[in-house]
Design a protein around this motif. Sequence first.
Motif, PDB file in Angstrom:
ATOM      1  N   CYS A 251       1.420   8.194   1.848  1.00 46.61           N
ATOM      2  CA  CYS A 251       2.364   9.309   1.892  1.00 46.61           C
ATOM      3  C   CYS A 251       3.323   9.135   3.065  1.00 46.61           C
ATOM      4  O   CYS A 251       2.907   8.829   4.178  1.00 46.61           O
TER       5      CYS A 251
ATOM      6  N   THR B 268       0.837  -1.190   0.000  1.00 49.69           N
ATOM      7  CA  THR B 268       0.000   0.000   0.000  1.00 49.69           C
ATOM      8  C   THR B 268       0.874   1.242   0.000  1.00 49.69           C
ATOM      9  O   THR B 268       1.738   1.397   0.849  1.00 49.69           O
TER      10      THR B 268
ATOM     11  N   CYS C 268       1.905  13.821  -3.244  1.00 49.08           N
ATOM     12  CA  CYS C 268       0.754  13.627  -2.361  1.00 49.08           C
ATOM     13  C   CYS C 268      -0.237  14.775  -2.564  1.00 49.08           C
ATOM     14  O   CYS C 268       0.145  15.941  -2.535  1.00 49.08           O
ATOM     15  N   GLU C 269      -1.487  14.437  -2.769  1.00 49.70           N
ATOM     16  CA  GLU C 269      -2.504  15.472  -3.002  1.00 49.70           C
ATOM     17  C   GLU C 269      -2.837  16.252  -1.746  1.00 49.70           C
ATOM     18  O   GLU C 269      -3.417  17.325  -1.792  1.00 49.70           O
ATOM     19  N   GLN C 270      -2.494  15.700  -0.593  1.00 44.80           N
ATOM     20  CA  GLN C 270      -2.819  16.348   0.664  1.00 44.80           C
ATOM     21  C   GLN C 270      -1.719  17.316   1.128  1.00 44.80           C
ATOM     22  O   GLN C 270      -1.986  18.441   1.501  1.00 44.80           O
TER      23      GLN C 270
ATOM     24  N   TYR D 112       5.752  10.102  -7.149  1.00 44.89           N
ATOM     25  CA  TYR D 112       4.382  10.556  -6.887  1.00 44.89           C
ATOM     26  C   TYR D 112       4.400  11.876  -6.123  1.00 44.89           C
ATOM     27  O   TYR D 112       5.382  12.215  -5.463  1.00 44.89           O
TER      28      TYR D 112
ATOM     29  N   THR E 194      -1.789   9.785   3.993  1.00 45.96           N
ATOM     30  CA  THR E 194      -2.958   9.585   3.142  1.00 45.96           C
ATOM     31  C   THR E 194      -2.547   8.780   1.910  1.00 45.96           C
ATOM     32  O   THR E 194      -1.375   8.728   1.548  1.00 45.96           O
ATOM     33  N   GLY E 195      -3.542   8.163   1.275  1.00 43.03           N
ATOM     34  CA  GLY E 195      -3.245   7.310   0.120  1.00 43.03           C
ATOM     35  C   GLY E 195      -3.506   8.009  -1.202  1.00 43.03           C
ATOM     36  O   GLY E 195      -3.453   7.387  -2.248  1.00 43.03           O
ATOM     37  N   ARG E 196      -3.800   9.307  -1.161  1.00 44.51           N
ATOM     38  CA  ARG E 196      -4.133  10.005  -2.403  1.00 44.51           C
ATOM     39  C   ARG E 196      -2.872  10.608  -3.025  1.00 44.51           C
ATOM     40  O   ARG E 196      -2.392  11.649  -2.612  1.00 44.51           O
ATOM     41  N   GLN E 197      -2.366   9.908  -4.024  1.00 49.96           N
ATOM     42  CA  GLN E 197      -1.155  10.399  -4.675  1.00 49.96           C
ATOM     43  C   GLN E 197      -1.316  10.369  -6.181  1.00 49.96           C
ATOM     44  O   GLN E 197      -1.997   9.522  -6.724  1.00 49.96           O
ATOM     45  N   ARG E 198      -0.664  11.318  -6.838  1.00 48.53           N
ATOM     46  CA  ARG E 198      -0.691  11.355  -8.298  1.00 48.53           C
ATOM     47  C   ARG E 198       0.724  11.234  -8.822  1.00 48.53           C
ATOM     48  O   ARG E 198       1.671  11.575  -8.129  1.00 48.53           O
TER      49      ARG E 198
END
Length: 449
Positions: free
Chosen positions: A45, A42, A88-90, A86, A50-54
């Motif tokens: 970040c 998994t 992190c979007e956060q 990647y 958080t798991g929201r990465q682009r």
Amino acid sequence: MLPCAGASKASRLRWLPDIPPLSKKQLATMTISAATQPQTATRLCRFCGTGRQRTFVDLGMSPLCETYPSAADLNRGEVYYPLHVYVCEQCFLVQLEQYESAENIFSDYAYFSSYSDSWLKHAENYCSKMTKRFGLTERSFVVEVASNDGYLLQYFVQRNVPVLGIEPAANVAKVAAQKNVPTLVRFFGVELANELAAQGRRADLVLGNNVLAQVPDLNDFVEGLKILLKPDGVLTLEFPHLLRLIEHNEFDTIYHEHFSYFSMLTTVRILEAHGLKVFDVEELASHGGSLRVYACRAESQAHRIEPSVGDLITQERKAGLDSIEGYEKFALQVKQTKLALVDFLLTAARQGKSVVGYGAPGKSATLLHYCGIGKDLIEYTVDRSPYKQGRFLPGTHIPIYHPDRIRETKPDYVVILPWNLKNEIMQQLQYIRQWGGRFVMPIPRVAVL
Ligand SMILES: [Zn+2]
């Protein structure tokens, strides 16, 4: 107590995007149990969990860049790892997954800082500046994390300022002992910081040069730095600046040993989350553009926040680093650089021109693999380091020779792989002009000089 409890609302930097402080639970999940274990399945970040990465940029597959195969190794296989970066979007931390354990990469490190004259000068200037600015004396205590071979602390020792180096690579630490720099051979984190604090060995100055990017467990490391500081102690950190990496298209400085890439915005946020406040920042020319960040405990009143901090954050906001869109253009920019470089090399090959390289820095592995350049396009490279001569670049197996080879073979083009040393190298190789040789700069965009 929350790690950010020390930072009162008022001391939070008002120009930061509104990111909620981290909860205790979040902090617990993002502290990976053992700093030496690679992250698995998994992708969370490294800072905020958080798991929201682009995707920031996907540079394909590449071998570890500091491994130079010998002739005997050429028939063996080599391990390649993804260089998929990647953001992190956060929290906008730009990061790479860790595939190899830190122990494998750093326990027997081939890099000795003292081999570079300019880096030694940099270290000496730093010691002189810090001694004056913070009034360090024989009653002070300075700790360097990742102190390498004592390249820097030796200058504090010369000034009779007590020091301690912390360095996980035993072979490098051994050299430090010869310079009278006491060194602990350990990985740094909360555990070691607590041990030192319990022994009454908190520091007036804690420093970390070019180590933050290489830390797998970022939160454990930064929390440790805070623990190690005396109430009014100063922390300085130097690291390559993400803003310059993007602006100057320095994508080849991305490699497996560097897990994280920092903007000022994200750095301030990470330090704040651990009860530290940034009070000054300097821009340095090293590594294509670096930052030296000064921080102290959030509650300390000993250090005034300088305008440099706000100025740099304003610059980063203008460049769009406070929104995810600011990171999206980079991949395209990198791809265009590849197309232009490959185009140039194919045209040269079709015209029967000879092309060689100069230098075998770690970053050449990223550039050559991402661009798919092998011996068919760059015949050989040369390097002044005797360790690398007679060996091969990882993966591509481009041979590395003594620099005299260029004089003997008179190539049409010399591609300068350590572009950060461009002026110095062009000066040394002026003689290629005698036969009409030209220099090629691959970064920030292909240029024939
Ligand atoms: Zn994050």
